[in-house]
Design a protein around this motif. Structure first.
Motif, PDB file in Angstrom:
ATOM      1  N   TYR A   1       1.490   2.613 -14.655  1.00  0.00           N
ATOM      2  CA  TYR A   1       0.494   2.947 -15.666  1.00  0.00           C
ATOM      3  C   TYR A   1       1.157   3.322 -16.988  1.00  0.00           C
ATOM      4  O   TYR A   1       0.720   2.889 -18.059  1.00  0.00           O
ATOM      5  N   ARG A   2       2.228   4.095 -16.916  1.00  0.00           N
ATOM      6  CA  ARG A   2       2.927   4.459 -18.152  1.00  0.00           C
ATOM      7  C   ARG A   2       3.484   3.222 -18.850  1.00  0.00           C
ATOM      8  O   ARG A   2       3.470   3.126 -20.082  1.00  0.00           O
ATOM      9  N   ALA A   3       3.922   2.230 -18.058  1.00  0.00           N
ATOM     10  CA  ALA A   3       4.517   1.022 -18.635  1.00  0.00           C
ATOM     11  C   ALA A   3       3.481   0.094 -19.255  1.00  0.00           C
ATOM     12  O   ALA A   3       3.783  -0.649 -20.197  1.00  0.00           O
ATOM     13  N   ILE A   4       2.258   0.154 -18.755  1.00  0.00           N
ATOM     14  CA  ILE A   4       1.257  -0.839 -19.162  1.00  0.00           C
ATOM     15  C   ILE A   4       0.250  -0.297 -20.166  1.00  0.00           C
ATOM     16  O   ILE A   4      -0.460  -1.076 -20.830  1.00  0.00           O
ATOM     17  N   SER A   5       0.139   1.021 -20.326  1.00  0.00           N
ATOM     18  CA  SER A   5      -1.015   1.591 -21.021  1.00  0.00           C
ATOM     19  C   SER A   5      -0.950   1.533 -22.541  1.00  0.00           C
ATOM     20  O   SER A   5      -1.936   1.820 -23.205  1.00  0.00           O
ATOM     21  N   GLY A   6       0.192   1.160 -23.135  1.00  0.00           N
ATOM     22  CA  GLY A   6       0.258   1.037 -24.587  1.00  0.00           C
ATOM     23  C   GLY A   6      -0.456  -0.205 -25.085  1.00  0.00           C
ATOM     24  O   GLY A   6      -0.526  -1.220 -24.383  1.00  0.00           O
TER      25      GLY A   6
ATOM     26  N   THR B   1       0.824  -1.208   0.000  1.00  0.00           N
ATOM     27  CA  THR B   1       0.000   0.000   0.000  1.00  0.00           C
ATOM     28  C   THR B   1       0.862   1.264   0.000  1.00  0.00           C
ATOM     29  O   THR B   1       0.577   2.229  -0.725  1.00  0.00           O
ATOM     30  N   GLU B   2       1.932   1.261   0.791  1.00  0.00           N
ATOM     31  CA  GLU B   2       2.773   2.450   0.874  1.00  0.00           C
ATOM     32  C   GLU B   2       3.560   2.717  -0.419  1.00  0.00           C
ATOM     33  O   GLU B   2       4.110   3.806  -0.606  1.00  0.00           O
ATOM     34  N   ASP B   3       3.600   1.726  -1.312  1.00  0.00           N
ATOM     35  CA  ASP B   3       4.297   1.896  -2.589  1.00  0.00           C
ATOM     36  C   ASP B   3       3.410   2.490  -3.689  1.00  0.00           C
ATOM     37  O   ASP B   3       3.911   2.898  -4.742  1.00  0.00           O
ATOM     38  N   ILE B   4       2.109   2.524  -3.455  1.00  0.00           N
ATOM     39  CA  ILE B   4       1.167   2.927  -4.500  1.00  0.00           C
ATOM     40  C   ILE B   4       1.451   4.342  -4.993  1.00  0.00           C
ATOM     41  O   ILE B   4       1.495   4.602  -6.204  1.00  0.00           O
ATOM     42  N   LYS B   5       1.648   5.246  -4.079  1.00  0.00           N
ATOM     43  CA  LYS B   5       1.826   6.658  -4.436  1.00  0.00           C
ATOM     44  C   LYS B   5       2.978   6.855  -5.422  1.00  0.00           C
ATOM     45  O   LYS B   5       2.858   7.629  -6.383  1.00  0.00           O
ATOM     46  N   HIS B   6       4.066   6.150  -5.207  1.00  0.00           N
ATOM     47  CA  HIS B   6       5.261   6.364  -6.019  1.00  0.00           C
ATOM     48  C   HIS B   6       5.305   5.478  -7.258  1.00  0.00           C
ATOM     49  O   HIS B   6       5.849   5.882  -8.295  1.00  0.00           O
ATOM     50  N   ARG B   7       4.739   4.265  -7.169  1.00  0.00           N
ATOM     51  CA  ARG B   7       4.938   3.287  -8.240  1.00  0.00           C
ATOM     52  C   ARG B   7       3.784   3.193  -9.230  1.00  0.00           C
ATOM     53  O   ARG B   7       3.971   2.758 -10.365  1.00  0.00           O
ATOM     54  N   LEU B   8       2.583   3.575  -8.811  1.00  0.00           N
ATOM     55  CA  LEU B   8       1.449   3.426  -9.727  1.00  0.00           C
ATOM     56  C   LEU B   8       1.581   4.285 -10.981  1.00  0.00           C
ATOM     57  O   LEU B   8       1.319   3.793 -12.087  1.00  0.00           O
ATOM     58  N   PRO B   9       1.972   5.554 -10.881  1.00  0.00           N
ATOM     59  CA  PRO B   9       2.112   6.337 -12.126  1.00  0.00           C
ATOM     60  C   PRO B   9       3.096   5.716 -13.115  1.00  0.00           C
ATOM     61  O   PRO B   9       2.827   5.665 -14.324  1.00  0.00           O
ATOM     62  N   ASP B  10       4.235   5.201 -12.625  1.00  0.00           N
ATOM     63  CA  ASP B  10       5.198   4.553 -13.521  1.00  0.00           C
ATOM     64  C   ASP B  10       4.616   3.267 -14.103  1.00  0.00           C
ATOM     65  O   ASP B  10       4.829   2.959 -15.280  1.00  0.00           O
TER      66      ASP B  10
END
Length: 371
Positions: A329-334, A318-327
Motif C-alpha cells: 500500500y505504501r508503494a502504490i498509494s502515491g 494468503t499467508e503473505d497478506i499480513k506482512h506484505r500488504l502494508p508495504d
C-alpha cells in the motif's frame, strides 16, 4: 445455433469458470443462439444462479459410484475437481446431449482433456475449450486462453494444427458493461488518490483471504475519509466472520454479497485488492490499480505477468497478506504510482473479448478479424 456448456463451480473450483461461461452464453443468446449448461452438483455449485439468468441446466449427480483409480489414469493435475472418473463424467454428459442437435460444445474445466472431448463431442459439433493452464491435450476446433504472458506456441503440442487459438487478454470474457464503462473509468483516474477501496477475492474465498486483508489494512495509513467495499459470494464459508470484522473497522466498510453491478463498483474504486484470477481483466479494462493475491497455484503466472508489465503489485499468497500488504500500500498509494499502474492495466485489454469470440463462433470459420 445451439450451444451446450460443460462447466462446474464448487468450493474448490470457485465461481470464475461459471461466470465467464455465463458471459459468453448471454452474448451468444443476444446473437440468436440457444444455450444450455451441464453442471455437477458439487458443494458450492451455481446451478440455481445459472437458472436464475434464464438458462436450462442439466445437473449431474454426485457420488454415483466409487472412482476406479486404474480407470481414471492418467490423471490431469485437477482430476479431483471432477468428483468422478473422466469416463463416468463423459458417459453422463453423453446421455444429456445424445438426442440433441448441437452446433457447439463449450468445455471450461481443468479436469477434462482430449480423452473426454473425443468421447463426448458429437459428430458435426464443434468444440470450444476455455483454458488457462496449457498442461494437457485437447481435441478442439477453437481454444481460448485469456491470460497475459501466454503464447500460441504453448498450445502447439497440445492441439491439432487445424485448431484456432485465441490467446491473451484481448479475448478476456468480460460482460459488456465493462467495455461500456471503460471511458468513464479511465477519465476519473486523471488525478488519482485513494479514497474508495475495493476488496474482491473470489466468490468463495475458502482460505479466508478477505479477513486477512481487512486485518492488514488496519496497519495501513488509509485516509480518514476512506471507504472500503468488500464483495463476496453467498457461498463464501467465512462470510459471517468477515461481516463481523467489517463492523469493527475504523473506516466505513460495506460487505456486499452476489453483486450485479461490479463494473460500477470498480469504476468508482480508486484501488482494488483482488485475486489474480479472471477478475484481473475486469480491473484492467477499467484501469483500476490493484494489489493482487494468489488464491490458487494456477493464478501465480497471471499475478507475475501483471506485475511484470506494471499493471499490478503482487503480494503473494494468503499467508503473505499480513506482512506484505502494508508495504504494498505504501508503494502504490502515491498519485504518480497509481496513474502508472492504471495506464499499464488499461493497456492489457479493452473489454471486447467476448465480442471477438462470438464472431469466431457465429461466423463460418473462414473470415477472421483482428480488431
Amino acid at each position: 445455433m445451439r450451444v451446450f456448456f460443460r462447466v462446474d463451480a464448487s468450493l474448490a473450483i470457485g465461481t470464475g469458470h461459471v461466470m465467464r461461461c455465463l458471459t459468453l452464453a448471454q452474448a451468444l443468446v443476444a446473437e440468436g443462439a440457444k444455450c444450455e449448461f451441464i453442471c455437477r452438483e458439487h458443494s458450492g455449485h451455481m446451478i440455481e444462479a445459472i437458472r436464475s439468468r434464464g438458462f436450462s441446466v442439466r445437473a449431474l449427480s454426485i457420488g454415483t459410484r466409487r472412482i476406479n483409480e486404474k480407470e481414471a489414469e492418467p490423471k490431469t493435475a485437477h482430476s479431483a475437481w471432477l468428483d468422478s472418473s473422466w469416463q463416468e463424467d463423459a458417459e453422463q454428459t453423453r446421455r444429456e446431449i445424445e438426442y440433441t442437435a448441437i452446433d457447439w460444445l463449450v468445455v471450461d474445466h481443468y479436469a477434462l482433456d482430449r480423452r473426454w472431448e473425443e468421447a463426448v463431442t458429437p459428430g458435426g459439433c464443434r468444440l470450444l475449450v476455455i483454458d488457462d493452464l496449457a498442461d494437457r491435450e485437447h481435441a478442439c476446433d477453437l481454444l481460448l486462453d485469456q491470460n497475459l504472458g501466454r503464447l500460441p506456441m504453448d498450445y502447439a503440442p497440445l492441439v491439432q494444427p487445424t485448431c484456432r487459438c485465441l490467446i491473451g487478454p484481448k479475448y478476456a470474457l468480460l460482460r459488456p458493461e465493462f467495455a461500456q464503462m471503460r471511458e468513464a473509468s479511465l477519465a476519473r483516474r486523471a488525478a488519482p488518490r485513494v479514497q474508495h477501496l475495493l476488496v474482491t477475492l473470489g466468490g468463495v474465498d475458502k482460505d479466508n483471504s478477505t479477513l486477512a486483508v481487512l486485518a492488514a489494512l488496519q496497519q495501513c495509513a488509509l485516509p480518514e475519509d476512506c471507504t472500503i467495499n468488500v464483495v463476496m459470494g453467498v457461498n463464501a464459508p467465512w462470510l459471517n466472520e468477515v461481516k463481523d470484522h467489517a463492523a469493527k473497522m475504523p473506516w466505513a466498510t460495506e460487505v456486499a454479497v452476489n453483486v450485479t453491478n461490479m463494473a460500477q463498483r470498480m469504476c468508482e474504486a480508486d484501488l482494488a485488492i483482488g485475486a489474480a484470477g479472471s477478475t484481473s481483466w475486469e480491473r484492467c479494462c477499467l484501469g483500476l490499480p490493484s494489489v493482487t493475491v494468489v488464491l490458487a497455484e494456477n493464478q501465480r503466472p497471471v499475478g507475475r505477468a501483471l506485475q511484470a508489465v506494471g499493471a499490478s503489485i503482487l503480494i503473494g499468497l494468503t499467508e503473505d497478506i499480513k506482512h506484505r500488504l502494508p508495504d504494498a500500500y505504501r508503494a502504490i498509494s502515491g498519485p504518480e504510482k497509481l496513474k502508472g499502474i492504471s495506464d499499464a492495466a488499461a493497456a492489457t485489454t479493452d473489454g471486447n473479448g467476448v465480442e471477438r469470440l462470438c464472431f469466431e463462433m457465429m461466423g463460418d470459420g473462414n473470415e477472421r478479424r483482428d480488431g
